[in-house]
Scaffold this active site. Sequence first.
Site, mmCIF file in Angstrom:
data_model
loop_
_atom_site.group_PDB
_atom_site.id
_atom_site.type_symbol
_atom_site.label_atom_id
_atom_site.label_comp_id
_atom_site.label_asym_id
_atom_site.label_seq_id
_atom_site.Cartn_x
_atom_site.Cartn_y
_atom_site.Cartn_z
ATOM 1 N N CYS A 71 -2.557 9.946 -6.078
ATOM 2 C CA CYS A 71 -3.616 9.702 -5.115
ATOM 3 C C CYS A 71 -4.967 10.624 -5.473
ATOM 4 O O CYS A 71 -4.459 11.918 -5.073
ATOM 5 C CB CYS A 71 -3.480 9.622 -3.919
ATOM 6 S SG CYS A 71 -4.703 9.203 -2.806
ATOM 7 N N LYS A 107 0.881 -1.187 0.183
ATOM 8 C CA LYS A 107 -0.007 0.023 0.064
ATOM 9 C C LYS A 107 0.884 1.160 -0.005
ATOM 10 O O LYS A 107 1.959 1.248 0.725
ATOM 11 C CB LYS A 107 -0.965 -0.159 1.292
ATOM 12 C CG LYS A 107 -1.625 1.329 1.459
ATOM 13 C CD LYS A 107 -2.761 1.446 0.269
ATOM 14 C CE LYS A 107 -3.544 2.763 0.642
ATOM 15 N NZ LYS A 107 -4.594 2.902 -0.520
HETATM 16 O O1 IRO Z 1 -7.501 6.527 -1.373
HETATM 17 C C1 IRO Z 1 -6.633 5.779 -1.674
HETATM 18 O O2 IRO Z 1 -5.993 5.201 -0.701
HETATM 19 C C2 IRO Z 1 -6.041 5.567 -3.058
HETATM 20 C C3 IRO Z 1 -4.745 6.129 -3.221
HETATM 21 I I1 IRO Z 1 -3.357 6.147 -2.054
HETATM 22 C C4 IRO Z 1 -4.443 5.885 -4.864
HETATM 23 O O3 IRO Z 1 -3.370 6.085 -5.217
HETATM 24 N N1 IRO Z 1 -5.444 5.603 -5.619
HETATM 25 C C5 IRO Z 1 -6.698 5.254 -5.090
HETATM 26 O O4 IRO Z 1 -7.502 4.816 -6.085
HETATM 27 N N2 IRO Z 1 -7.058 5.417 -3.782
#
Ligand code: IRO
Length: 309
Positions: free
Chosen positions: A127, A44
């Site tokens: 993100c 993650k």
């Molecule tokens: O909401 C999120 O944690 C997230 C991340 I960092 C990302 O890079 N892409 C996404 O769809 N969700």
Amino acid sequence: MDLSTVIAGVSFPNGLMNASGALCVTQTELEALGASEAGAIVTKSMTPEPRQGNPEPRYVAFEGGSINSMGLPNLGYPAYAKLIPALKRFQKPVIASLAGLQPDDFLAGARALNEAGPDLVEVNLSCPNIPGKPQIGYDFEASERLLEKVGEILTIPFGVKLPPYFDPIHHQKIAEVLQRVEIAFVTMINSVGNGLVVDPEREQVVIKPKGGFGGLGGRIIKPVALANVRALWNIWGDRIPIIGTGGVEHGVDVFEHFLCGASAVQVGTMLVEEGCGVFARLARELAELLERKGYASVLACRGKLREIP
Ligand code: IRO
């Protein structure tokens, strides 16, 4: 069938892996990826401090894909730096996804990851779900400044996770930036940011954060993902490897990503929906398809997409 691949000098037993964010937050999830048929373990995206993320509901699957606004829930750099060395026992590459809420976070993370020693680092510039924080990848100058600084610190080859772009001039611009910072690989695309899914019965949005806006993944984004992979392949050819992400449900979707120029693919929505067994299924379906088409390996079809003369 030879499904192996190489990204930035690192060998992968097969070119199928999880997309960062999908079942890869906790030690248990990361170990399950290690024990699965995935060709790599991707963490993650991590931040300096542990984060709970956005309020729930924050991920919903729907006909055609998924919408999420997780808000970067993760264990924090120090926890992942401790976990990564132990993940090496699974004998497949470990890719650490590096994020941050401000530029200095990325630098602190780069220092922590140098110590931890993943095989590759994927710097997440895309993100879409942190209120008040725009996707860095849509600001070419900020992206270049950040990647330059990260590159001064990281001793491990690093790539970048990009958002989708929708205009050739943007593909050209980001490609120039990434060449200047000598990026080792590119992963594209992150979710299609700030989509909105509506439940007409309840006359309501389906996720809670940001008034229901969130990143779209899964089948509906495959054409956007393929277009982005192809656009960068058209600029670079095989000079900078591309990890294709978006809409991989079946072996044929993997094949399409490779035809467009991908050297590996990541699986997000389908992994969340099906669990780690997805990798064995995709490998089987891909091998059957390649066999039927007379290819000796998955890399043999990379970039072979034909245009209509
Ligand atoms: O909401 C999120 O944690 C997230 C991340 I960092 C990302 O890079 N892409 C996404 O769809 N969700």
